[in-house]
Design a protein around this motif. Structure first.
Motif, PDB file in Angstrom:
ATOM      1  N   LEU A  59      25.281  25.669  25.856  1.00  0.00           N
ATOM      2  CA  LEU A  59      26.409  25.126  25.108  1.00  0.00           C
ATOM      3  C   LEU A  59      25.853  24.269  23.973  1.00  0.00           C
ATOM      4  N   ILE A  60      26.392  24.467  22.778  1.00  0.00           N
ATOM      5  CA  ILE A  60      25.871  23.838  21.570  1.00  0.00           C
ATOM      6  C   ILE A  60      26.870  22.815  21.063  1.00  0.00           C
ATOM      7  N   VAL A 119      29.024  25.972  17.118  1.00  0.00           N
ATOM      8  CA  VAL A 119      29.303  24.987  18.163  1.00  0.00           C
ATOM      9  C   VAL A 119      30.220  25.577  19.231  1.00  0.00           C
ATOM     10  N   SER A 120      29.849  25.377  20.493  1.00  0.00           N
ATOM     11  CA  SER A 120      30.664  25.861  21.608  1.00  0.00           C
ATOM     12  C   SER A 120      31.145  24.734  22.507  1.00  0.00           C
ATOM     13  N   GLN A 121      30.708  23.511  22.253  1.00  0.00           N
ATOM     14  CA  GLN A 121      31.154  22.359  23.043  1.00  0.00           C
ATOM     15  C   GLN A 121      31.502  21.198  22.128  1.00  0.00           C
ATOM     16  N   ALA A 122      32.714  20.696  22.269  1.00  0.00           N
ATOM     17  CA  ALA A 122      33.151  19.522  21.524  1.00  0.00           C
ATOM     18  C   ALA A 122      32.855  18.263  22.332  1.00  0.00           C
ATOM     19  N   THR A 126      23.361  21.846  28.758  1.00  0.00           N
ATOM     20  CA  THR A 126      24.103  21.252  27.649  1.00  0.00           C
ATOM     21  C   THR A 126      23.690  19.792  27.504  1.00  0.00           C
ATOM     22  N   THR A 127      24.353  19.082  26.608  1.00  0.00           N
ATOM     23  CA  THR A 127      24.115  17.646  26.412  1.00  0.00           C
ATOM     24  C   THR A 127      25.442  16.967  26.082  1.00  0.00           C
ATOM     25  N   THR A 146      23.059  21.239  10.245  1.00  0.00           N
ATOM     26  CA  THR A 146      22.513  22.597  10.354  1.00  0.00           C
ATOM     27  C   THR A 146      21.193  22.589  11.123  1.00  0.00           C
ATOM     28  N   GLU A 147      20.369  21.603  10.861  1.00  0.00           N
ATOM     29  CA  GLU A 147      19.074  21.501  11.533  1.00  0.00           C
ATOM     30  C   GLU A 147      19.240  21.239  13.027  1.00  0.00           C
ATOM     31  N   VAL A 148      20.130  20.325  13.385  1.00  0.00           N
ATOM     32  CA  VAL A 148      20.323  19.964  14.791  1.00  0.00           C
ATOM     33  C   VAL A 148      20.939  21.123  15.571  1.00  0.00           C
ATOM     34  N   VAL A 149      21.925  21.784  14.981  1.00  0.00           N
ATOM     35  CA  VAL A 149      22.523  22.951  15.651  1.00  0.00           C
ATOM     36  C   VAL A 149      21.474  24.047  15.805  1.00  0.00           C
ATOM     37  N   GLY A 150      20.708  24.299  14.763  1.00  0.00           N
ATOM     38  CA  GLY A 150      19.675  25.321  14.834  1.00  0.00           C
ATOM     39  C   GLY A 150      18.628  25.020  15.881  1.00  0.00           C
TER      40      GLY A 150
END
Length: 326
Positions: free
Chosen positions: A64-65, A126-129, A7-8, A51-55
């Motif tokens: 984890l996104i 997204v799975s991580q806030a 993750t980040t 959209t680009e960054v998530v993709g």
């Protein structure tokens, strides 16, 4: 067996095209500079960039996104800078580096405004806030309303907790708390900081990681942080591996841990094998049998990096868990 999840801490650099487009758009709409209420072409540009960054994270294969926090021009100060009861004033240096943010001056009630929630709602994958922790956000801000340091920290914590309570379903919440390292709370205040973190964590229906970086936390604040009802502490094994290791060996840590093993400020890209070796080294130095979960992450946010370097680090982080011997 320990699960290793890549993750980040979020706060990604804007894609190169978005830097140019948004600079031009904001130049023509000076009153809309990160108002928290972007419309029209500016909103469309942020949507496209999100959209680009998530993709790109999905393409890399991260476990984890994050949403990316591309609107956070003021970095961790962003949730206050877009609030109606906060006045943004002069430019302030962001910790000890060459980045800057607008000083948020709180001049009224910090009522919940749903800004971060709207970002998460716009990215269903997204799975991580990601949020600033209450202590760091309070340290980055100036209070001209609550009149007392304790009351101000409590108000910040309640503000963040209300935001978290409205979040869509996510697996993990990273609370970023670099000020625990760079401007550690004094005796007495450290206990109140732990309670403020508790307030935010209690609102989350997710695993909560308090991620610290730019060094290691002094002993007493770390001991109080361990009293907080959180799932993991994040350690910066890039900036200070000895101090981070000492805290874990001397005071223990939670059943889960976040390891900052990729340099979020250096353009040198680590290989998956190098990242795996760092994770394996940390595990080999600890007296515990094993963690339930290790979050393998960059030590800091990634917005310091050129886009191509940040993306290369995503690829390396995603591939690293498979390289850790089990």
């Amino acid at each position: 067996m320990t699960e290793i999840r890549s993750t980040t801490p979020g706060l990604y650099p804007l894609p190169d095209w978005a830097k140019d487009d948004l600079s031009d758009l904001k130049g023509h709409q000076k009153n809309d500079l990160i108002s928290g209420d972007e419309t029209g072409e500016i909103a469309d540009a942020y949507d496209r960039a999100r959209t680009e960054v998530v993709g790109r994270q999905l393409e890399a294969g991260l476990d984890l996104i994050v949403e990316g926090q591309l609107r956070w021009d003021d970095m961790l100060a962003h949730p206050l800078c877009v609030h109606d009861n906060v006045e943004t004033r002069g430019i302030v240096r962001y910790y000890d580096n060459n980045n800057f943010y607008r000083e948020p001056v709180v001049r009224g009630d910090l009522t919940p405004d749903g800004d971060v929630t709207a970002e998460l709602d716009a990215a269903s994958e997204v799975s991580q806030a990601v949020l600033p922790g209450p202590y760091s956000l309070a340290e980055l801000a100036t209070d001209e309303y609550y009149g007392d340091g304790t009351a101000f920290l409590d108000a910040i914590a309640e503000f963040l907790a209300a935001e978290v309570d409205a979040f869509p379903v996510v697996e993990t919440l990273f609370l970023l708390e670099p000020s625990l390292v760079t401007d550690a709370p004094a005796d007495g205040e450290d206990e109140r900081v732990s309670e403020a973190i508790d307030t935010v964590a209690a609102a989350a229906d997710a695993d909560v990681v308090v991620h610290t970086y730019w060094g290691s936390i002094p002993e007493k604040p770390y001991a109080h942080l361990m009293d907080a009802d959180i799932d993991a502490v994040g350690f910066d094994f890039v900036s200070d591996h000895e101090g981070s290791l000492y805290n874990i060996q001397e005071y223990g840590t939670k059943d889960d841990v976040a390891l900052g093993v990729v340099d979020g400020q250096n353009t040198l890209v680590e290989s998956p094998e190098e990242i795996a070796e760092r994770i394996e080294w940390v595990e080999s130095q600890l007296p515990v049998a094993e963690f339930d979960t290790i979050y393998a992450t960059s030590n800091t946010e990634l917005f310091y990096l050129p886009t191509n370097k940040a993306e290369a680090k995503l690829d390396a982080l995603a591939a690293a868990p498979a390289e850790v011997p089990r």
